[in-house]
Design a protein around this motif. Structure first.
Motif, PDB file in Angstrom:
ATOM      1  N   HIS A   5     -10.352   6.469  -0.952  1.00  0.00           N
ATOM      2  CA  HIS A   5     -11.241   5.444  -1.514  1.00  0.00           C
ATOM      3  C   HIS A   5     -12.145   4.924  -0.409  1.00  0.00           C
ATOM      4  CE1 HIS A   5     -12.637   2.241  -4.141  1.00  0.00           C
ATOM      5  NE2 HIS A   5     -12.374   1.361  -3.189  1.00  0.00           N
ATOM      6  N   LEU A   6     -13.383   4.593  -0.772  1.00  0.00           N
ATOM      7  CA  LEU A   6     -14.340   4.055   0.190  1.00  0.00           C
ATOM      8  C   LEU A   6     -15.226   3.069  -0.546  1.00  0.00           C
ATOM      9  CD1 LEU A   6     -15.927   6.562   2.724  1.00  0.00           C
ATOM     10  CD2 LEU A   6     -16.419   4.138   2.670  1.00  0.00           C
ATOM     11  N   VAL A  37      -9.661   3.824   2.438  1.00  0.00           N
ATOM     12  CA  VAL A  37      -8.237   4.124   2.315  1.00  0.00           C
ATOM     13  C   VAL A  37      -8.075   5.617   2.562  1.00  0.00           C
ATOM     14  CG1 VAL A  37      -6.196   4.075   0.853  1.00  0.00           C
ATOM     15  CG2 VAL A  37      -7.915   2.260   0.658  1.00  0.00           C
ATOM     16  N   ALA A  38      -7.297   5.956   3.570  1.00  0.00           N
ATOM     17  CA  ALA A  38      -7.060   7.359   3.938  1.00  0.00           C
ATOM     18  C   ALA A  38      -5.582   7.542   4.203  1.00  0.00           C
ATOM     19  CB  ALA A  38      -7.879   7.738   5.164  1.00  0.00           C
ATOM     20  N   GLU A  42      -5.325   1.493   5.084  1.00  0.00           N
ATOM     21  CA  GLU A  42      -6.651   0.870   5.055  1.00  0.00           C
ATOM     22  C   GLU A  42      -7.295   0.880   6.434  1.00  0.00           C
ATOM     23  OE1 GLU A  42      -6.731  -2.549   1.567  1.00  0.00           O
ATOM     24  OE2 GLU A  42      -6.329  -3.132   3.634  1.00  0.00           O
ATOM     25  N   GLY A  43      -8.604   1.168   6.459  1.00  0.00           N
ATOM     26  CA  GLY A  43      -9.408   0.995   7.656  1.00  0.00           C
ATOM     27  C   GLY A  43     -10.592   0.105   7.335  1.00  0.00           C
ATOM     28  N   TRP A  44     -10.968  -0.752   8.284  1.00  0.00           N
ATOM     29  CA  TRP A  44     -12.054  -1.710   8.070  1.00  0.00           C
ATOM     30  C   TRP A  44     -13.087  -1.588   9.188  1.00  0.00           C
ATOM     31  CZ3 TRP A  44     -12.359  -5.067   3.910  1.00  0.00           C
ATOM     32  CH2 TRP A  44     -11.202  -5.213   3.117  1.00  0.00           C
ATOM     33  N   ALA A  45     -14.336  -1.859   8.852  1.00  0.00           N
ATOM     34  CA  ALA A  45     -15.401  -1.931   9.861  1.00  0.00           C
ATOM     35  C   ALA A  45     -16.530  -2.789   9.317  1.00  0.00           C
ATOM     36  CB  ALA A  45     -15.908  -0.547  10.222  1.00  0.00           C
ATOM     37  N   GLU A  46     -17.263  -3.402  10.233  1.00  0.00           N
ATOM     38  CA  GLU A  46     -18.400  -4.259   9.876  1.00  0.00           C
ATOM     39  C   GLU A  46     -19.698  -3.590  10.273  1.00  0.00           C
ATOM     40  OE1 GLU A  46     -20.262  -8.704  10.888  1.00  0.00           O
ATOM     41  OE2 GLU A  46     -18.254  -8.149  11.595  1.00  0.00           O
ATOM     42  N   CYS A  47     -20.659  -3.594   9.373  1.00  0.00           N
ATOM     43  CA  CYS A  47     -21.971  -3.024   9.682  1.00  0.00           C
ATOM     44  C   CYS A  47     -22.753  -3.995  10.570  1.00  0.00           C
ATOM     45  CB  CYS A  47     -22.751  -2.754   8.391  1.00  0.00           C
ATOM     46  SG  CYS A  47     -24.335  -1.918   8.669  1.00  0.00           S
ATOM     47  N   LEU A 108     -12.962   4.696   9.714  1.00  0.00           N
ATOM     48  CA  LEU A 108     -12.045   5.833   9.766  1.00  0.00           C
ATOM     49  C   LEU A 108     -11.164   5.773  11.010  1.00  0.00           C
ATOM     50  CD1 LEU A 108     -14.462   8.614   8.500  1.00  0.00           C
ATOM     51  CD2 LEU A 108     -12.389   7.822   7.356  1.00  0.00           C
ATOM     52  N   LEU A 109     -11.747   5.351  12.128  1.00  0.00           N
ATOM     53  CA  LEU A 109     -10.964   5.249  13.356  1.00  0.00           C
ATOM     54  C   LEU A 109      -9.893   4.176  13.223  1.00  0.00           C
ATOM     55  CD1 LEU A 109     -10.527   6.239  16.228  1.00  0.00           C
ATOM     56  CD2 LEU A 109     -12.310   4.652  16.996  1.00  0.00           C
ATOM     57  N   ASP A 110     -10.225   3.068  12.562  1.00  0.00           N
ATOM     58  CA  ASP A 110      -9.240   2.020  12.338  1.00  0.00           C
ATOM     59  C   ASP A 110      -8.053   2.561  11.540  1.00  0.00           C
ATOM     60  OD1 ASP A 110      -8.073  -0.565  12.242  1.00  0.00           O
ATOM     61  OD2 ASP A 110      -9.057  -0.980  10.332  1.00  0.00           O
ATOM     62  N   ALA A 111      -8.335   3.284  10.451  1.00  0.00           N
ATOM     63  CA  ALA A 111      -7.259   3.855   9.637  1.00  0.00           C
ATOM     64  C   ALA A 111      -6.449   4.876  10.427  1.00  0.00           C
ATOM     65  CB  ALA A 111      -7.848   4.496   8.377  1.00  0.00           C
TER      66      ALA A 111
END
Length: 376
Positions: A5-6, A37-38, A42-47, A108-111
């Motif tokens: 999921h993205l 979600v991978a 969960e992985g999170w990032a801010e633009c 993706l790196l966070d996940a």
């Protein structure tokens, strides 16, 4: 990893005080965060993009479009092997759009790091568990108002002051701050491309104030002008907007266009390229520091990890959360007594998102449903 999921979640977070630069005045932090979600994690990032294309050519709605129509399809084409380090090569055919690439790679790196129980700091090579915090002070309506603001930040414990400047608001505010607080205060200025080489003589009037640096005085595409300016003034020239890759950094250093670099991961396409810029600068004896884009906790946490690398020898814009927000979407970052902010040590970015607060500031949530495949 396989992406399940993205989504993009747009946020509007009120700022505790308006923040004025040569580009304009911000009253809220308008941003979006990506949630991926991978493999069940969960992985999170801010633009890092802003609502309008003023700091750079990128802007929020454009970044989302590029993510949806170009970057995400290319990454999904990797199938079940969506490792973060493959994002750059998968999206390389798409020219530019570093901030869109950054937010996808970082989520993706966070996940991925959470899956392996590894922190951002450990992964990047951090050598410190806390970093000295500077603060960025916007353009004020008057010098007395500026001095009141600086008083407050120094009382809070910030170890370095950065003043935003523009033509008409430069020499006198710098003089007032230096005279009030003396030569021991670490002081620098940021022009955000507001000057031209024709202003070299005027910018040289800042030399007597013993500034750490003048940041991005000329337009971002004028490396030759920065090199000439560096020969005409004594204050060290630092580049920000001009540096979008390790190659840019190497070129600017070779030309003598800068002696210091501000590294912003969102501007350069992600933390992996930011680390490469750090390595190039360190190999050439050029100090770096970590800038900011008024990030909430989701973006501030990995910035702190980056700022703990050995080449980051100058205090960055890694301020405490309450510099910008009364309430953050993660647990707040706070200054230690010695003016430092701790580097998160948990897996991935090292902080948890607060669901209730996130919901309070959410404007909209959009799944990154594909609209056809990428072109080209």
């Amino acid at each position: 990893m396989r992406i399940e999921h993205l989504e993009v979640r747009y946020l509007q977070i009120p700022l505790v005080t308006p923040f004025r630069t040569s580009f304009g005045t911000a009253y809220d932090k308008d941003t979006f965060v990506v949630r991926v979600v991978a493999d069940g994690v969960e992985g999170w990032a801010e633009c890092g993009a802003e609502a309008d294309p003023l700091y750079s050519s990128e802007f929020l709605r454009g970044a989302e479009m590029v993510l949806r129509e170009q970057l995400v399809p290319r990454v999904l084409a990797l199938g079940g092997d969506v490792a973060a380090h493959r994002v750059a090569s998968a999206t390389a055919p798409v020219k530019g759009h570093h901030m869109a690439k950054h937010v996808l790679e970082t989520a993706l790196l966070d996940a991925e790091l959470k899956l392996h129980d590894v922190s951002f700091g450990t992964y990047l090579g951090a050598e410190r568990d806390r970093v000295p915090a500077g603060v960025s002070v916007g353009i004020m309506d008057s010098v007395p108002a500026l001095l009141d603001a600086v008083d407050g930040y120094l009382e809070q414990g910030y170890v370095r002051i950065k003043l935003k400047i523009e033509p008409g608001w430069d020499v006198e505010p710098v003089r007032a701050v230096r005279e009030r607080y003396g030569d021991d205060l670490l002081l620098q200025v940021d022009a955000n491309t507001a000057y031209t080489l024709a202003d070299a003589r005027h910018l040289a009037r800042l030399d007597p104030f013993d500034l750490l640096l003048v940041e991005q005085p000329l337009p971002e595409d004028d490396l030759r002008g920065h090199a000439e300016l560096a020969r005409r003034i004594a204050t060290p020239v630092c580049l920000d907007e001009s540096i979008t890759s390790a190659s840019d950094a190497a070129t600017a250093i070779a030309l003598g266009a800068c002696s210091i670099i501000n590294v912003k991961p969102s501007r350069v396409g992600g933390y992996l390229e930011a680390r490469r810029i750090h390595d190039v600068a360190r190999a050439n004896g050029v100090p770096v520091w970590c800038g900011g884009m008024l990030e909430c906790g989701i973006g501030r946490a990995p910035n702190l990890a980056l700022a703990a690398l050995p080449g980051f020898t100058l205090p960055g814009d890694t301020s405490a959360s309450d510099r910008y927000f009364a309430t953050d979407v993660t647990p707040a970052f706070e200054l230690d007594d010695d003016g430092c902010v701790p580097v998160p040590t948990g897996p991935g970015i090292g902080v948890d998102v607060l669901p209730d607060v996130l919901e309070e500031f959410t404007v909209s949530v959009e799944s990154l449903t594909l609209r056809g495949g990428p072109r080209g």
